[in-house]
Design a protein around this motif. Structure first.
Motif, PDB file in Angstrom:
ATOM      1  N   ALA B 108       0.833  -1.208   0.000  1.00 19.03           N
ATOM      2  CA  ALA B 108       0.000   0.000   0.000  1.00 19.03           C
ATOM      3  C   ALA B 108       0.858   1.244   0.000  1.00 19.03           C
ATOM      4  O   ALA B 108       2.038   1.200   0.376  1.00 19.03           O
ATOM      5  CB  ALA B 108      -0.908   0.014   1.230  1.00 19.03           C
ATOM      6  N   SER B 109       0.275   2.363  -0.451  1.00 17.13           N
ATOM      7  CA  SER B 109       0.885   3.676  -0.228  1.00 17.13           C
ATOM      8  C   SER B 109      -0.220   4.658   0.149  1.00 17.13           C
ATOM      9  O   SER B 109      -1.337   4.573  -0.351  1.00 17.13           O
ATOM     10  CB  SER B 109       1.647   4.180  -1.456  1.00 17.13           C
ATOM     11  OG  SER B 109       0.777   4.708  -2.420  1.00 17.13           O
ATOM     12  N   THR B 147      -9.249  -2.558  -3.425  1.00 16.62           N
ATOM     13  CA  THR B 147      -7.900  -2.210  -3.870  1.00 16.62           C
ATOM     14  C   THR B 147      -7.984  -1.058  -4.855  1.00 16.62           C
ATOM     15  O   THR B 147      -9.042  -0.798  -5.434  1.00 16.62           O
ATOM     16  CB  THR B 147      -7.223  -3.414  -4.553  1.00 16.62           C
ATOM     17  OG1 THR B 147      -8.068  -3.885  -5.607  1.00 16.62           O
ATOM     18  CG2 THR B 147      -6.983  -4.543  -3.567  1.00 16.62           C
ATOM     19  N   PHE B 148      -6.864  -0.356  -5.041  1.00 15.91           N
ATOM     20  CA  PHE B 148      -6.858   0.796  -5.945  1.00 15.91           C
ATOM     21  C   PHE B 148      -5.428   1.175  -6.276  1.00 15.91           C
ATOM     22  O   PHE B 148      -4.506   0.821  -5.552  1.00 15.91           O
ATOM     23  CB  PHE B 148      -7.597   1.999  -5.322  1.00 15.91           C
ATOM     24  CG  PHE B 148      -7.402   2.161  -3.835  1.00 15.91           C
ATOM     25  CD1 PHE B 148      -6.285   2.820  -3.344  1.00 15.91           C
ATOM     26  CD2 PHE B 148      -8.309   1.635  -2.930  1.00 15.91           C
ATOM     27  CE1 PHE B 148      -6.091   2.968  -1.977  1.00 15.91           C
ATOM     28  CE2 PHE B 148      -8.118   1.771  -1.544  1.00 15.91           C
ATOM     29  CZ  PHE B 148      -7.008   2.439  -1.067  1.00 15.91           C
ATOM     30  N   PHE B 159      -2.475   3.776  -3.157  1.00 15.20           N
ATOM     31  CA  PHE B 159      -2.270   2.446  -3.724  1.00 15.20           C
ATOM     32  C   PHE B 159      -2.607   1.416  -2.657  1.00 15.20           C
ATOM     33  O   PHE B 159      -2.252   1.579  -1.482  1.00 15.20           O
ATOM     34  CB  PHE B 159      -0.799   2.301  -4.150  1.00 15.20           C
ATOM     35  CG  PHE B 159      -0.404   0.949  -4.693  1.00 15.20           C
ATOM     36  CD1 PHE B 159      -1.191   0.306  -5.641  1.00 15.20           C
ATOM     37  CD2 PHE B 159       0.767   0.331  -4.272  1.00 15.20           C
ATOM     38  CE1 PHE B 159      -0.812  -0.936  -6.164  1.00 15.20           C
ATOM     39  CE2 PHE B 159       1.147  -0.906  -4.791  1.00 15.20           C
ATOM     40  CZ  PHE B 159       0.355  -1.534  -5.746  1.00 15.20           C
ATOM     41  N   LYS B 160      -3.301   0.372  -3.061  1.00 18.49           N
ATOM     42  CA  LYS B 160      -3.574  -0.756  -2.162  1.00 18.49           C
ATOM     43  C   LYS B 160      -3.770  -1.973  -3.043  1.00 18.49           C
ATOM     44  O   LYS B 160      -4.586  -1.947  -3.972  1.00 18.49           O
ATOM     45  CB  LYS B 160      -4.840  -0.484  -1.341  1.00 18.49           C
ATOM     46  CG  LYS B 160      -5.156  -1.555  -0.297  1.00 18.49           C
ATOM     47  CD  LYS B 160      -6.497  -1.241   0.373  1.00 18.49           C
ATOM     48  CE  LYS B 160      -7.013  -2.357   1.247  1.00 18.49           C
ATOM     49  NZ  LYS B 160      -8.459  -2.165   1.560  1.00 18.49           N
ATOM     50  N   ASN B 161      -2.998  -3.013  -2.804  1.00 19.20           N
ATOM     51  CA  ASN B 161      -3.131  -4.219  -3.607  1.00 19.20           C
ATOM     52  C   ASN B 161      -3.619  -5.388  -2.754  1.00 19.20           C
ATOM     53  O   ASN B 161      -3.729  -5.255  -1.532  1.00 19.20           O
ATOM     54  CB  ASN B 161      -1.819  -4.510  -4.345  1.00 19.20           C
ATOM     55  CG  ASN B 161      -0.677  -4.835  -3.415  1.00 19.20           C
ATOM     56  OD1 ASN B 161      -0.851  -5.550  -2.438  1.00 19.20           O
ATOM     57  ND2 ASN B 161       0.502  -4.309  -3.721  1.00 19.20           N
TER      58      ASN B 161
ATOM     59  N   PHE C 148     -15.194  -1.760 -13.098  1.00 21.36           N
ATOM     60  CA  PHE C 148     -14.637  -1.278 -11.833  1.00 21.36           C
ATOM     61  C   PHE C 148     -14.595  -2.421 -10.826  1.00 21.36           C
ATOM     62  O   PHE C 148     -15.322  -3.398 -10.955  1.00 21.36           O
ATOM     63  CB  PHE C 148     -15.450  -0.100 -11.276  1.00 21.36           C
ATOM     64  CG  PHE C 148     -16.932  -0.206 -11.490  1.00 21.36           C
ATOM     65  CD1 PHE C 148     -17.721  -0.924 -10.608  1.00 21.36           C
ATOM     66  CD2 PHE C 148     -17.543   0.406 -12.580  1.00 21.36           C
ATOM     67  CE1 PHE C 148     -19.091  -1.032 -10.791  1.00 21.36           C
ATOM     68  CE2 PHE C 148     -18.923   0.293 -12.791  1.00 21.36           C
ATOM     69  CZ  PHE C 148     -19.703  -0.425 -11.885  1.00 21.36           C
ATOM     70  N   GLY C 149     -13.727  -2.249  -9.830  1.00 21.36           N
ATOM     71  CA  GLY C 149     -13.630  -3.246  -8.770  1.00 21.36           C
ATOM     72  C   GLY C 149     -12.829  -4.472  -9.179  1.00 21.36           C
ATOM     73  O   GLY C 149     -12.327  -4.569 -10.299  1.00 21.36           O
TER      74      GLY C 149
END
Lengths: 337, 337, 337
Positions: B108-109, B147-148, B159-161, C148-149
């Motif tokens: 993540a960030s 996540t994004f 950021f999140k994975n 999305f998602g």
């Protein structure tokens, strides 16, 4: 069997319903009414496994751009390919392998999700934070590494992939494609509202891509004076010409620009910054918000957005400063080579 | 040929323009002015096919974490790798394969897209719904599976994975990297504002990752009293020290904390919850909104955001409660091992 | 060794904390309290490399739908697979390979991120632009190609993948799964609030998927009169029945509908359009905002949202028009076959 034939008939009828933008003028062929469209559509809904495996096998090619795919592997078919960034990030995008020698990588699309929104959700090429002078760069996507959207939704949503900042290119190509037209029809020349490319390798002078160019010419409110602008590059038409370009913008706008160019980072009377004037170069008068797209985070309050004020005198009104409906309801696809 | 040399010259000049955060103090080396930066940058813009194939071939390795990649396949190079979740979802992220034995997965960030936004679009680690006591969890991303972002945009966007919730880990590492610094420079030690890791395997006690830890210590408005907090874990510095950590926050904040720790889920006087106090442990006084990041959905109205109130006494002002500009304009990268 | 056993004990204790939705009624088994859940969870946190390689190897299969994966490759296990669109875009989603012969592709989920939000960020199946009659289609995602998602966040966020528009299907299946339940537990029958599928191949009459169906029946404000609706299709229950369906909605709502159907594009008294009435067919009275989901961009001001007015008489209140808490706090997973 009769049932199947009836279903086929229903299927064909429903093609009528796949209207994308209403196209009021007779200048533009409604591609959805052509025989070619109907045939492609019919074929597409059934799975062709041979073809499916072919496009999946494209994943074994390793390249950073469509130009490299064409040069190294002699790929010659338009469509979706796999690319890898210099750091190893994998993504998919569309390659135009035919226009003027091919090798064009789709890196972004600018799509107006709502001409009534004023820098609201969906205005990723200007600001999603409201019209706000405290955020002069808006979302800042013209000069950062953020990405969004997918290649298949590039005519129904904003799109930006890693190629935007990762590819070192020389020229650009721009396609104005009616909103919601599916990817499998993009390369029908008649489908485009306008298509052109540059040939003078101008990107070599500006860092090799738009990410670098817009570091030199920031898309930022209050960064310069009215009329300041970045480079205006001559274009070669692939669909349309100077006269049709002129007619795509409003009658009042036509007095301000010269067609036959793509211009970067224009600044208007209110010191708002726009990113791209597609097909034109502002020459006298700087009401660029009516014919240039993308922007920073602050405009005249009624203008903030991805297509800032294309509807000034009514949406698609062909009056005063209003751009045509074809232009306003088409996504702007940006390619590098 | 002369043309090429001139272009090279323009290219080198333009390096000057790649300023990321303005760094007012002399404590921090401006990495973009170093020879190493210039050389890496120059190399990076050209495609090295051998290297490109090497990083693409990493996709044949199957692992759930960078630690497993290092252990099973002896991967030792920092960079972008492929990981797979327990359910089979494939994603890419950055592995730090060198610090203190390597095997660190970036999960993540936390990036402040606008210190002026108050829980608006882009505040994914607090709330994008406005400051709202009816939504005490805000966007809830500290303890859900959303996540994004992408790994290459981790210094220019949140950021999140899937690793955030999928990996079972023991320790954490944190890098504060100036906004917009490209991935290929992250591992230059001089580039970081601050870097540290834990060594006591504390995550074993809290479910193995932040997803589980924040279920035990919810990042939620009004969930506890001022001063309540989750664990404060001692850290080992990889860049910086206790004294430089202290100086990264405002003079008033410095009276409230002890450096040398990472603290989870702090609660301030207004019962707002924050997720991480990076580098410090609150000890007396709980104005944690000035030196802790992430949060629930409700704060004092002027404070809601990913870096809640780091600009209380002017952005980067080094005055009162304002954090330094280095800290405020750096993304916080979170790693597991 | 003792340490490890203690840690295991802590790990088991922490299962208690993995509460998802509070389930007030005794009708529903709390799946997180079952032995099966605890065992799956325990196994899941450790990496099983054999299994990991197996799911990664699924990437060699080429198909456009889970039905094709089952038919061509005899895949029979529920879980995450790789699919390819007709244009070659690769994505991952969940396949239900067991229910009623299997071959069901998860193409979307509708998740209410905040019942208090009124067409704000996160309301992707209605509008993220506020309640706005100028945007009658809202975000328009029922009939565009935006996605999305991710599959693993489908119970904690809205989800839409390319299968939604790319797959040509005949039937639908719908699962109401408690918010935040992890993918590895979705196929425990007891976990679902409600599950059903159609069997009459109705999608053949409406273009083969929801993307086409909603072109014929637009989810748009003011497109028709109160009581206008698209098709209502009889359903076969896989978990629950007509009576339990009735009880999932509010006492006042129950007087207006007949259970045992899935209904598309309903219009209420205020001419607002909803996309899906899950499990029911409106028959008398058209206060459909209390028991139908998704929508256009304009509702009665207090109702705009993905689950428009499920909380009319207090959230989960089981009073008046309020839907049950089970229904309101469950994501609606949509499958094609």
């Amino acid at each position: 069997m009769l049932h199947n034939i009836l279903l086929l008939f229903v299927g064909l009828l429903s093609l009528e319903h796949v209207s994308f933008a209403e196209v009021p003028s007779s200048q533009i062929v409604n591609i959805t009414e052509t025989r070619e469209y109907a045939e492609r559509m019919q074929n597409f809904s059934r799975t062709n496994f041979e073809r499916l495996e072919k496009v999946r096998n494209r994943s074994i090619r390793v390249a950073r751009s469509c130009k490299e795919l064409r040069g190294r592997y002699d790929e010659r078919e338009d469509g979706v390919y796999y690319l890898t960034t210099g750091n190893g990030m994998l993504y998919q995008t569309y390659c135009d392998m035919t226009t003027a020698g091919g090798g064009w990588t789709l890196v972004a699309s600018v799509h107006e999700n709502s001409i009534y929104g004023r820098c609201t959700v969906g205005d990723r090429w200007s600001s999603q934070q409201g019209n706000n002078a405290d955020l002069p760069d808006g979302d800042g996507n013209w000069s950062n590494r953020n990405t969004f959207g997918t290649v298949e939704s590039a005519t129904s949503d904003d799109f930006k992939n890693p190629g935007y900042y990762d590819i070192t290119a020389e020229d650009m190509s721009v396609w104005h494609i009616p909103n919601n037209l599916p990817l499998e029809f993009w390369n029908l020349e008649a489908a485009a509202v306008l298509r052109y490319h540059t040939e003078n390798r101008f990107l070599r002078l500006y860092g090799g891509n738009l990410f670098q160019l817009f570091k030199q010419y920031p898309v930022r409110y209050n960064v310069g004076s009215c009329g300041d602008r970045g480079p205006a590059i001559p274009i070669v038409y692939d669909h349309g010409d100077k006269e049709s370009t002129r007619m795509l913008y409003g009658p009042s706008s036509r007095r301000e620009f010269e067609p036959g160019f793509i211009t970067f980072r224009a600044i208007n009377y209110e010191r708002a910054a726009m990113a791209i004037c597609s097909g034109v170069k502002p020459t006298v008068g700087y009401n660029t918000e009516h014919y240039c797209i993308g922007g920073g985070g602050y405009f005249h309050p009624e203008q903030c957005g991805d297509f800032p004020s294309f509807d000034y005198d009514r949406l698609g009104g062909y009056q005063g400063w209003s751009a045509s409906r074809e232009m306003t309801e088409a996504a702007v696809l940006l390619f590098y080579r």
